[in-house]
Write an enzyme that holds these catalytic residues in place. Structure first.
Site, PDB file in Angstrom:
ATOM      1  N   LEU A 291     -20.900  -5.905  -1.984  1.00  0.00           N
ATOM      2  CA  LEU A 291     -20.900  -4.630  -1.817  1.00  0.00           C
ATOM      3  C   LEU A 291     -21.121  -4.984  -0.198  1.00  0.00           C
ATOM      4  CD1 LEU A 291     -23.511  -3.188  -4.314  1.00  0.00           C
ATOM      5  CD2 LEU A 291     -20.778  -3.783  -4.436  1.00  0.00           C
TER       6      LEU A 291
ATOM      7  N   THR B 179      -2.520 -14.477  -0.767  1.00  0.00           N
ATOM      8  CA  THR B 179      -1.681 -12.827  -0.369  1.00  0.00           C
ATOM      9  C   THR B 179      -0.059 -14.273   0.418  1.00  0.00           C
ATOM     10  OG1 THR B 179      -1.580 -11.625   1.957  1.00  0.00           O
ATOM     11  CG2 THR B 179      -3.432 -13.904   1.831  1.00  0.00           C
ATOM     12  N   ASP B 180       0.628 -13.386   0.344  1.00  0.00           N
ATOM     13  CA  ASP B 180       1.685 -13.926   0.897  1.00  0.00           C
ATOM     14  C   ASP B 180       1.472 -13.910   2.337  1.00  0.00           C
ATOM     15  OD1 ASP B 180       1.722 -11.405   1.712  1.00  0.00           O
ATOM     16  OD2 ASP B 180       3.875 -10.527   0.833  1.00  0.00           O
ATOM     17  N   GLU B 181       0.461 -13.806   3.148  1.00  0.00           N
ATOM     18  CA  GLU B 181       0.667 -13.996   4.049  1.00  0.00           C
ATOM     19  C   GLU B 181       0.371 -15.104   5.124  1.00  0.00           C
ATOM     20  OE1 GLU B 181      -2.076 -10.882   6.184  1.00  0.00           O
ATOM     21  OE2 GLU B 181      -0.879  -9.366   5.382  1.00  0.00           O
TER      22      GLU B 181
ATOM     23  N   TYR C  55      -6.957 -13.745   9.714  1.00  0.00           N
ATOM     24  CA  TYR C  55      -7.109 -13.233   8.571  1.00  0.00           C
ATOM     25  C   TYR C  55      -6.257 -14.013   7.523  1.00  0.00           C
ATOM     26  CZ  TYR C  55      -5.640 -11.093   3.830  1.00  0.00           C
ATOM     27  OH  TYR C  55      -5.232 -11.096   2.522  1.00  0.00           O
TER      28      TYR C  55
ATOM     29  N   ALA D 230      -4.885 -17.334   8.480  1.00  0.00           N
ATOM     30  CA  ALA D 230      -5.499 -18.990   8.555  1.00  0.00           C
ATOM     31  C   ALA D 230      -6.454 -18.870   7.243  1.00  0.00           C
ATOM     32  CB  ALA D 230      -5.657 -18.648   9.556  1.00  0.00           C
TER      33      ALA D 230
ATOM     34  N   LYS E 286      -6.888 -17.303   4.299  1.00  0.00           N
ATOM     35  CA  LYS E 286      -7.243 -17.120   3.163  1.00  0.00           C
ATOM     36  C   LYS E 286      -5.583 -18.350   3.083  1.00  0.00           C
ATOM     37  CE  LYS E 286      -7.001 -14.488  -0.199  1.00  0.00           C
ATOM     38  NZ  LYS E 286      -8.492 -14.183  -0.891  1.00  0.00           N
TER      39      LYS E 286
ATOM     40  N   ASN F 285       1.800  -6.997  -0.101  1.00  0.00           N
ATOM     41  CA  ASN F 285       0.986  -5.622  -0.140  1.00  0.00           C
ATOM     42  C   ASN F 285       0.955  -4.754  -1.442  1.00  0.00           C
ATOM     43  OD1 ASN F 285       2.195  -6.528   2.619  1.00  0.00           O
ATOM     44  ND2 ASN F 285       1.037  -4.757   3.315  1.00  0.00           N
TER      45      ASN F 285
ATOM     46  N   ARG G 212       7.033  -4.677   5.052  1.00  0.00           N
ATOM     47  CA  ARG G 212       6.348  -5.127   3.741  1.00  0.00           C
ATOM     48  C   ARG G 212       7.285  -4.638   3.059  1.00  0.00           C
ATOM     49  NH1 ARG G 212       4.406  -6.997   7.704  1.00  0.00           N
ATOM     50  NH2 ARG G 212       2.591  -7.232   8.811  1.00  0.00           N
TER      51      ARG G 212
HETATM   52  P1  NAD Z   1     -10.961  -5.155  -0.376  1.00  0.00           P
HETATM   53  O1  NAD Z   1     -11.385  -5.295   1.042  1.00  0.00           O
HETATM   54  O2  NAD Z   1     -11.021  -4.214  -1.183  1.00  0.00           O
HETATM   55  O3  NAD Z   1     -12.792  -5.725  -1.618  1.00  0.00           O
HETATM   56  C1  NAD Z   1     -12.768  -7.145  -1.263  1.00  0.00           C
HETATM   57  C2  NAD Z   1     -14.179  -7.379  -2.115  1.00  0.00           C
HETATM   58  O4  NAD Z   1     -15.082  -8.375  -1.605  1.00  0.00           O
HETATM   59  C3  NAD Z   1     -15.047  -6.435  -1.681  1.00  0.00           C
HETATM   60  O5  NAD Z   1     -15.547  -5.202  -3.231  1.00  0.00           O
HETATM   61  C4  NAD Z   1     -16.497  -6.743  -1.108  1.00  0.00           C
HETATM   62  O6  NAD Z   1     -17.614  -6.172  -1.804  1.00  0.00           O
HETATM   63  C5  NAD Z   1     -16.001  -8.142  -1.424  1.00  0.00           C
HETATM   64  N1  NAD Z   1     -17.326  -9.119  -0.959  1.00  0.00           N
HETATM   65  C6  NAD Z   1     -16.803  -9.516   0.866  1.00  0.00           C
HETATM   66  N2  NAD Z   1     -17.663 -10.746   0.895  1.00  0.00           N
HETATM   67  C7  NAD Z   1     -17.463 -10.800  -0.348  1.00  0.00           C
HETATM   68  C8  NAD Z   1     -18.773 -11.802   0.545  1.00  0.00           C
HETATM   69  N3  NAD Z   1     -19.504 -12.717   0.676  1.00  0.00           N
HETATM   70  N4  NAD Z   1     -19.089 -12.215  -1.353  1.00  0.00           N
HETATM   71  C9  NAD Z   1     -19.174 -11.177  -2.158  1.00  0.00           C
HETATM   72  N5  NAD Z   1     -18.339  -9.682  -2.589  1.00  0.00           N
HETATM   73  C10 NAD Z   1     -17.863 -10.072  -1.501  1.00  0.00           C
HETATM   74  O7  NAD Z   1      -9.666  -6.269  -0.479  1.00  0.00           O
HETATM   75  P2  NAD Z   1      -8.710  -5.779  -1.784  1.00  0.00           P
HETATM   76  O8  NAD Z   1      -7.809  -5.917  -1.216  1.00  0.00           O
HETATM   77  O9  NAD Z   1      -9.419  -5.780  -3.337  1.00  0.00           O
HETATM   78  O10 NAD Z   1      -8.210  -8.138  -2.336  1.00  0.00           O
HETATM   79  C11 NAD Z   1      -9.057  -8.311  -3.184  1.00  0.00           C
HETATM   80  C12 NAD Z   1      -7.986  -9.746  -2.735  1.00  0.00           C
HETATM   81  O11 NAD Z   1      -6.504  -9.828  -3.126  1.00  0.00           O
HETATM   82  C13 NAD Z   1      -8.457 -10.684  -1.589  1.00  0.00           C
HETATM   83  O12 NAD Z   1      -8.565 -12.061  -1.733  1.00  0.00           O
HETATM   84  C14 NAD Z   1      -7.072 -10.703  -0.537  1.00  0.00           C
HETATM   85  O13 NAD Z   1      -6.735 -11.509   0.116  1.00  0.00           O
HETATM   86  C15 NAD Z   1      -6.007 -10.706  -2.212  1.00  0.00           C
HETATM   87  N6  NAD Z   1      -4.773  -9.388  -2.207  1.00  0.00           N
HETATM   88  C16 NAD Z   1      -5.285  -8.766  -1.072  1.00  0.00           C
HETATM   89  C17 NAD Z   1      -3.608  -7.463  -1.451  1.00  0.00           C
HETATM   90  C18 NAD Z   1      -3.638  -6.716  -0.920  1.00  0.00           C
HETATM   91  O14 NAD Z   1      -2.249  -6.459  -0.518  1.00  0.00           O
HETATM   92  N7  NAD Z   1      -4.732  -5.505  -0.267  1.00  0.00           N
HETATM   93  C19 NAD Z   1      -2.459  -8.331  -1.080  1.00  0.00           C
HETATM   94  C20 NAD Z   1      -2.591 -10.116  -1.635  1.00  0.00           C
HETATM   95  C21 NAD Z   1      -3.646 -10.522  -2.366  1.00  0.00           C
HETATM   96  O1  DAU Z   2       0.744  -8.809   2.714  1.00  0.00           O
HETATM   97  C1  DAU Z   2      -0.226  -8.707   1.809  1.00  0.00           C
HETATM   98  C2  DAU Z   2      -1.489  -8.348   2.650  1.00  0.00           C
HETATM   99  O2  DAU Z   2      -1.613  -7.200   2.872  1.00  0.00           O
HETATM  100  C3  DAU Z   2      -3.003  -8.388   2.018  1.00  0.00           C
HETATM  101  O3  DAU Z   2      -3.863  -9.989   1.484  1.00  0.00           O
HETATM  102  C4  DAU Z   2      -4.032  -7.883   3.102  1.00  0.00           C
HETATM  103  O4  DAU Z   2      -5.208  -8.348   2.692  1.00  0.00           O
HETATM  104  C5  DAU Z   2      -3.599  -6.383   3.389  1.00  0.00           C
HETATM  105  O5  DAU Z   2      -4.798  -6.064   3.934  1.00  0.00           O
HETATM  106  C6  DAU Z   2      -2.443  -6.147   3.453  1.00  0.00           C
HETATM  107  O6  DAU Z   2      -1.942  -6.796   4.804  1.00  0.00           O
HETATM  108  P1  DAU Z   2      -1.039  -5.870   6.358  1.00  0.00           P
HETATM  109  O7  DAU Z   2      -1.598  -6.313   7.416  1.00  0.00           O
HETATM  110  O8  DAU Z   2       0.606  -5.815   6.242  1.00  0.00           O
HETATM  111  O9  DAU Z   2      -1.859  -4.486   4.970  1.00  0.00           O
HETATM  112  P2  DAU Z   2      -2.195  -3.023   6.315  1.00  0.00           P
HETATM  113  O10 DAU Z   2      -2.349  -1.682   5.828  1.00  0.00           O
HETATM  114  O11 DAU Z   2      -3.296  -3.476   7.105  1.00  0.00           O
HETATM  115  O12 DAU Z   2      -0.663  -2.893   6.978  1.00  0.00           O
HETATM  116  C7  DAU Z   2       0.654  -2.250   6.213  1.00  0.00           C
HETATM  117  C8  DAU Z   2       1.747  -2.538   7.633  1.00  0.00           C
HETATM  118  O13 DAU Z   2       1.280  -1.191   8.683  1.00  0.00           O
HETATM  119  C9  DAU Z   2       1.654  -3.778   8.795  1.00  0.00           C
HETATM  120  O14 DAU Z   2       2.451  -4.092   9.367  1.00  0.00           O
HETATM  121  C10 DAU Z   2       0.819  -3.060   9.988  1.00  0.00           C
HETATM  122  C11 DAU Z   2       1.590  -0.897   9.716  1.00  0.00           C
HETATM  123  N1  DAU Z   2       0.104  -0.473  10.071  1.00  0.00           N
HETATM  124  C12 DAU Z   2      -0.853  -0.566   9.981  1.00  0.00           C
HETATM  125  C13 DAU Z   2      -2.362   0.531   9.930  1.00  0.00           C
HETATM  126  C14 DAU Z   2      -4.181   0.182   9.145  1.00  0.00           C
HETATM  127  C15 DAU Z   2       0.556   0.376  11.725  1.00  0.00           C
HETATM  128  O15 DAU Z   2       1.267   0.528  11.711  1.00  0.00           O
HETATM  129  N2  DAU Z   2      -0.355   1.497  11.610  1.00  0.00           N
HETATM  130  C16 DAU Z   2      -1.927   1.146  10.870  1.00  0.00           C
HETATM  131  O16 DAU Z   2      -2.766   2.326  11.293  1.00  0.00           O
END
Ligand code: NAD
Ligand code: DAU
Length: 368
Positions: A54, A149-151, A174, A176, A178, A203, A238
């Protein structure tokens, strides 16, 4: 075996009466909460244990609708704390782990990489060690599933798309971290024979996403008539996937994926940021009964993210061809659902944008 224990308002079924015990880490976060809900509802014979620290991103309000289910447990756990992780594995006989807990926001990783190393790398290794020790000698029907992640593949500067064979080339702290965790997961498979699977997704968007990420941040700012901070020229691309389509892919890979394999997951839905923000503005104008084109005037091009990856695109033919997955929600429909969710869950939004969020926003956007 159907011994029930009364626990507050909740009736808890005896832990030994379930067919499987699944650990989902990070289940209070954005994607994790959709995965927990799906598993709790779809598999009543599984005990689903959500372990989450949390952090600012974890929110139990995401799960109020299933919190009282008898096949759900929440355990407040920090995965960087070895003792807590060991205690969790002593308490439950896990046979499957779906590991989502992570620090997930690229901008925060640029500001403070340390938490990303601790949670994403060291936290993952703690879980791998706990699984290895719990399953020593018996890995049959066990699986450690790491959500990545694809990153990790870096930035596409021209055409093409990431396949499972694309070499890793992470560019941000981030990605790196992952990539580091993915390498550890594969190393535990190779060295110790731990049954693992990894998926790398593009994303996600949808309900319950913390408004530090592009889409919910823009929805919140449009709603409040605040400037829309588009990084650089908004040319970055994205590939967007609705979160429930990701949860469905995770379900499929968890049950049908081959140990040792990697699966790429993507929407096949590439958008330049600027086009996406304009599209969102048009939806918001309609929803808020504003004059068409009015929200677009809030767009503000700001200083770019350092090392900003230009383009991500996923080739998801492996999961489509071998497991039969495909996205089901088209982008316009998904964005409209998302906008409607944020506009009707005002209390949820209010709770997460008060306090810490104000400080975060001020710090991150002050000098842009
Ligand atoms: P999020 O930031 O919304 O949620 C992360 C969760 O992990 C939170 O509930 C947080 O409390 C918990 N957490 C963080 N540190 C912790 C710790 N030390 N111990 C236990 N719990 C901890 O993230 P999300 O966007 O839901 O992403 C979830 C997973 O999917 C991540 O591994 C992320 O790398 C991966 N992912 C995300 C996306 C995306 O677009 N959001 C895309 C591809 C992969
Ligand atoms: O590709 C998967 C990843 O997508 C996940 O692994 C990450 O956890 C998730 O955060 C996401 O990463 P991005 O960096 O692509 O997402 P974000 O929403 O931060 O940004 C999306 C795009 O928008 C990126 O090119 C940066 C841009 N951006 C983002 C923010 C927050 C803006 O232009 N303005 C903003 O204020």
């Amino acid at each position: 075996n159907e011994i029930c224990l009364a626990m507050g308002n909740k009736t808890e079924r005896n832990e030994m009466s379930f067919s499987r015990t699944i650990l989902i880490t990070g289940g209070a976060g954005f994607i994790g909460s959709h995965v927990v809900r799906r598993f709790v509802r779809k598999y009543p014979s599984y005990l689903v244990v959500n372990a989450d620290k949390l952090t600012y991103a974890g929110n139990l309000e995401n799960l109020t609708d299933i919190a009282d289910r008898e096949n759900y447990r929440f355990e407040k756990t920090d995965i960087t704390d070895k003792k807590s992780v060991s205690a969790l594995f002593r308490k439950y006989p896990f046979d499957g782990i779906i590991h989502l807990a992570a620090e997930s926001h690229v901008d925060r990783s640029i500001d403070n990489p340390d938490d990303f190393v601790m949670t994403n790398v060291a936290g993952t290794v703690n879980l791998l060690n706990a699984a290895l020790s719990a399953w020593s000698g018996n890995t049959e029907n066990r699986l450690f599933y790491h959500i990545s992640t694809d990153e990790v593949y870096g930035s596409l500067e021209g055409g093409g798309a990431f396949t499972e064979q694309t070499p890793y080339d992470p560019k941000s702290p981030y990605s790196a971290s992952k990539a580091g965790s993915d390498h550890f997961v594969r190393a535990y498979h190779n060295t110790y024979g731990l049954p693992v699977v990894i998926s790398n997704c593009s994303n996600n968007y949808g309900p319950n996403q913390f408004p530090e990420k592009l889409i919910p941040l823009m929805i919140n700012n449009i709603k409040n008539n605040k400037p829309l901070p588009v990084y650089g020229k908004g040319e970055n691309v994205r590939d967007w996937l609705y979160v429930e389509d990701h949860a469905a892919a995770i379900d499929l890979i968890f049950h049908k994926g081959k140990p040792g394999e990697t699966y790429n997951i993507g929407g096949g839905n590439e958008w330049k940021n600027i086009d996406l923000v304009k599209f969102l503005c048009r939806i918001m104008d309609r929803r808020l009964n504003r004059e068409e084109g009015i929200s677009e005037k809030l767009i503000n091009f700001v200083k770019d993210r350092p090392g900003h990856d230009l383009r991500y695109a996923i080739d998801s033919s492996k999961i489509r061809n071998t497991l039969g997955w495909k996205p089901t929600v088209n982008f316009e429909e998904g964005l409209e659902k998302t906008v409607d969710w944020y506009l009707s869950n005002t209390q949820w939004l209010q709770n997460v944008i008060s306090g810490e969020y104000v400080k975060y926003y001020e710090k991150m956007y002050r000098n842009r």
